[in-house]
Design a protein around this motif. Structure first.
Motif, PDB file in Angstrom:
ATOM      1  N   GLY A 289       0.802  -1.220   0.000  1.00  0.00           N
ATOM      2  CA  GLY A 289       0.000   0.000   0.000  1.00  0.00           C
ATOM      3  C   GLY A 289       0.831   1.265   0.000  1.00  0.00           C
ATOM      4  N   LEU A 290       1.979   1.232  -0.654  1.00  0.00           N
ATOM      5  CA  LEU A 290       2.863   2.388  -0.683  1.00  0.00           C
ATOM      6  C   LEU A 290       2.387   3.409  -1.699  1.00  0.00           C
ATOM      7  N   ARG A 291       2.613   4.661  -1.383  1.00  0.00           N
ATOM      8  CA  ARG A 291       2.299   5.735  -2.315  1.00  0.00           C
ATOM      9  C   ARG A 291       3.477   5.973  -3.245  1.00  0.00           C
ATOM     10  N   GLU A 292       3.296   6.873  -4.199  1.00  0.00           N
ATOM     11  CA  GLU A 292       4.372   7.217  -5.123  1.00  0.00           C
ATOM     12  C   GLU A 292       5.556   7.782  -4.348  1.00  0.00           C
ATOM     13  N   ALA A 293       6.761   7.468  -4.835  1.00  0.00           N
ATOM     14  CA  ALA A 293       7.970   7.996  -4.211  1.00  0.00           C
ATOM     15  C   ALA A 293       8.060   9.507  -4.416  1.00  0.00           C
ATOM     16  N   SER A 294       8.729  10.163  -3.490  1.00  0.00           N
ATOM     17  CA  SER A 294       8.892  11.613  -3.588  1.00  0.00           C
ATOM     18  C   SER A 294       9.870  11.965  -4.697  1.00  0.00           C
ATOM     19  N   SER A 295       9.814  13.202  -5.157  1.00  0.00           N
ATOM     20  CA  SER A 295      10.628  13.677  -6.272  1.00  0.00           C
ATOM     21  C   SER A 295      12.117  13.659  -5.951  1.00  0.00           C
ATOM     22  N   TRP A 296      12.919  13.091  -6.849  1.00  0.00           N
ATOM     23  CA  TRP A 296      14.366  13.037  -6.617  1.00  0.00           C
ATOM     24  C   TRP A 296      14.982  14.427  -6.616  1.00  0.00           C
ATOM     25  N   LYS A 297      14.449  15.342  -7.401  1.00  0.00           N
ATOM     26  CA  LYS A 297      15.039  16.686  -7.455  1.00  0.00           C
ATOM     27  C   LYS A 297      14.887  17.403  -6.114  1.00  0.00           C
ATOM     28  N   GLU A 298      13.718  17.300  -5.513  1.00  0.00           N
ATOM     29  CA  GLU A 298      13.519  17.926  -4.198  1.00  0.00           C
ATOM     30  C   GLU A 298      14.344  17.218  -3.133  1.00  0.00           C
ATOM     31  N   GLY A 299      14.398  15.889  -3.210  1.00  0.00           N
ATOM     32  CA  GLY A 299      15.154  15.140  -2.216  1.00  0.00           C
ATOM     33  C   GLY A 299      16.638  15.436  -2.265  1.00  0.00           C
ATOM     34  N   VAL A 300      17.206  15.535  -3.462  1.00  0.00           N
ATOM     35  CA  VAL A 300      18.626  15.841  -3.600  1.00  0.00           C
ATOM     36  C   VAL A 300      18.909  17.259  -3.110  1.00  0.00           C
ATOM     37  N   ALA A 301      18.004  18.186  -3.381  1.00  0.00           N
ATOM     38  CA  ALA A 301      18.180  19.548  -2.882  1.00  0.00           C
ATOM     39  C   ALA A 301      18.205  19.581  -1.357  1.00  0.00           C
ATOM     40  N   HIS A 302      17.326  18.802  -0.742  1.00  0.00           N
ATOM     41  CA  HIS A 302      17.291  18.761   0.717  1.00  0.00           C
ATOM     42  C   HIS A 302      18.551  18.119   1.284  1.00  0.00           C
ATOM     43  N   LEU A 303      19.023  17.050   0.639  1.00  0.00           N
ATOM     44  CA  LEU A 303      20.254  16.413   1.093  1.00  0.00           C
ATOM     45  C   LEU A 303      21.441  17.364   0.967  1.00  0.00           C
ATOM     46  N   ALA A 304      21.479  18.158  -0.097  1.00  0.00           N
ATOM     47  CA  ALA A 304      22.563  19.133  -0.263  1.00  0.00           C
ATOM     48  C   ALA A 304      22.585  20.129   0.891  1.00  0.00           C
ATOM     49  N   GLU A 305      21.415  20.594   1.285  1.00  0.00           N
ATOM     50  CA  GLU A 305      21.349  21.553   2.390  1.00  0.00           C
ATOM     51  C   GLU A 305      21.745  20.890   3.711  1.00  0.00           C
ATOM     52  N   TRP A 306      21.284  19.668   3.929  1.00  0.00           N
ATOM     53  CA  TRP A 306      21.646  18.960   5.163  1.00  0.00           C
ATOM     54  C   TRP A 306      23.147  18.740   5.246  1.00  0.00           C
TER      55      TRP A 306
END
Length: 376
Positions: free
Chosen positions: A333-350
């Motif tokens: 029952g998993l939903r669609e995965a989150s956007s890689w572009k937003e995720g990579v941006a967040h990882l860069a900031e972290w």
């Protein structure tokens, strides 16, 4: 997937069972994110980790600071049969994340790779079979069990390889793909994968396997050998060159660790439905990106060019791997995965904050608030 969609405390069938959840390799990247989420859901957690990977001690310290009354740590190796058995016999569930994780390391010392990945997994399975046979165990496997996929033909389209097979191009690689172990790492993880499935079949252990594609996200201590999305960002943030092995057109479906954690917890929750089965887990076709495309996005985030060098292909490298996630999404029952572009941006900031770097990335898109985490 937002936290609003994640399992709530009252959803769990083990409500009232105060035994801890065991996370082997729990100080590692994915393990510590699983442990953190379990604690947020009210579970007690035992972290079993040898702390052999540089930097993971900061993840353990972070967990203990966030959840001082819920986290217990055991600093030990999964090759220590007695210590592992003592931890396993008290657990209400087990997430088996501990492993030797690098293909390159397995090529240098295949015997140690064997001892950790195969013997260590067998130690855990036999401890559960003997002392705790009803405890669910979810095993972290890898897409490397499918080999180099050398029989799949591709065309070069823009900055990426695209499979000529229309079904593969549309959906990715499914679980029906024959196993084909390449490199000592592929052999050891693949053998462990099969041991987990057979212990479910032969001894009735409630066990399942998740074959992961490339997972990225906060608390990833990326190196050139493993955790390459974080490694690329670390090198770029520090103004150092990045080496691409091969031509850079190879494609991976990268998945944010937040989505991976929800899949693991859902697998535990539905272990009665999925026991004895293996599932592919990745970002799917919507999150498929070539190394060149990823570096272009990182350059846009930073607002400057990234120094890139090239070297020969590495053993067992796949020119294309995108997980067909239809089975795991349907069953869990998993939903669609989150956007890689937003995720990579967040990882860069972290990473910028965690490593004390002064130059702030210029975000093309705002990182999702749900994925925020306190840096070490």
């Amino acid at each position: 997937m937002s936290r609003d969609d994640a399992p709530k405390k009252d959803d769990w069938p083990d409500k009232g069972d105060r035994r801890p959840v065991l996370v082997t390799g729990g100080a590692g990247f994915i393990g510590c994110n699983i442990a953190n989420r379990l604690c947020e859901l009210g579970h007690d957690v035992v972290i079993y980790d040898a702390l052999s990977r540089p930097g993971v001690e900061t993840n353990l310290a972070w967990l203990k600071e966030r959840h001082p009354d819920q986290i217990t740590s055991i600093v030990a190796d999964i090759r220590d049969e007695d210590a592992l058995a003592r931890a396993a016999r008290e657990a209400k569930a087990v997430f088996h994340m501990a492993a030797q994780v690098a293909v390159t390391t397995s090529m240098v010392d295949p015997r140690e790779d064997f001892e950790i990945n195969i013997r260590g997994t067998l130690n855990l399975l036999d401890a559960l079979r003997t002392f705790n046979p009803t405890a669910p165990v979810i095993f972290a496997s890898t897409n490397k069990v499918y080999g180099d996929l050398g029989d799949i033909d591709f065309r070069l389209e823009g900055e990426r390889y695209v499979p000529l097979d229309a079904e593969v191009a549309q959906h990715g690689i499914g679980e029906a793909r024959p196993l084909d172990f390449h490199t000592p790492y592929g052999c050891s993880k693949g053998a462990a994968d099969q041991y987990v499935l057979d212990y479910a079949r032969s001894f009735g252990l409630p066990a399942a396997v998740i074959r992961m594609s490339c997972i990225y996200g906060v608390r990833q201590m990326g190196t050139e050998d493993q955790g390459w999305v974080a490694h690329f960002l670390i090198q770029a943030l520090e103004g150092k060159p990045i080496t691409l092995y091969g031509d850079g057109y190879q494609v991976r479906d990268i998945l944010n660790v937040e989505n991976a954690v929800e899949a693991y917890l859902a697998a535990w929750k539905k272990i009665g439905l999925i026991k004895g089965r293996a599932f592919n887990l990745g970002g799917g076709p919507a999150n498929a990106v070539s190394l060149r495309e990823l570096l272009a996005h990182m350059a846009a985030l930073l607002g400057r060019e990234i120094d890139v060098e090239f070297s020969d292909w590495r053993a067992g490298d796949q020119r294309y791997f995108v997980a067909d996630t239809r089975a795991i999404r349907s069953e869990l029952g998993l939903r669609e995965a989150s956007s890689w572009k937003e995720g990579v941006a967040h990882l860069a900031e972290w990473l910028r904050e965690a490593r004390g770097l002064s130059e702030a990335p210029i975000f093309a898109t705002r990182p999702p608030a749900a994925a925020e985490s306190t840096p070490a």
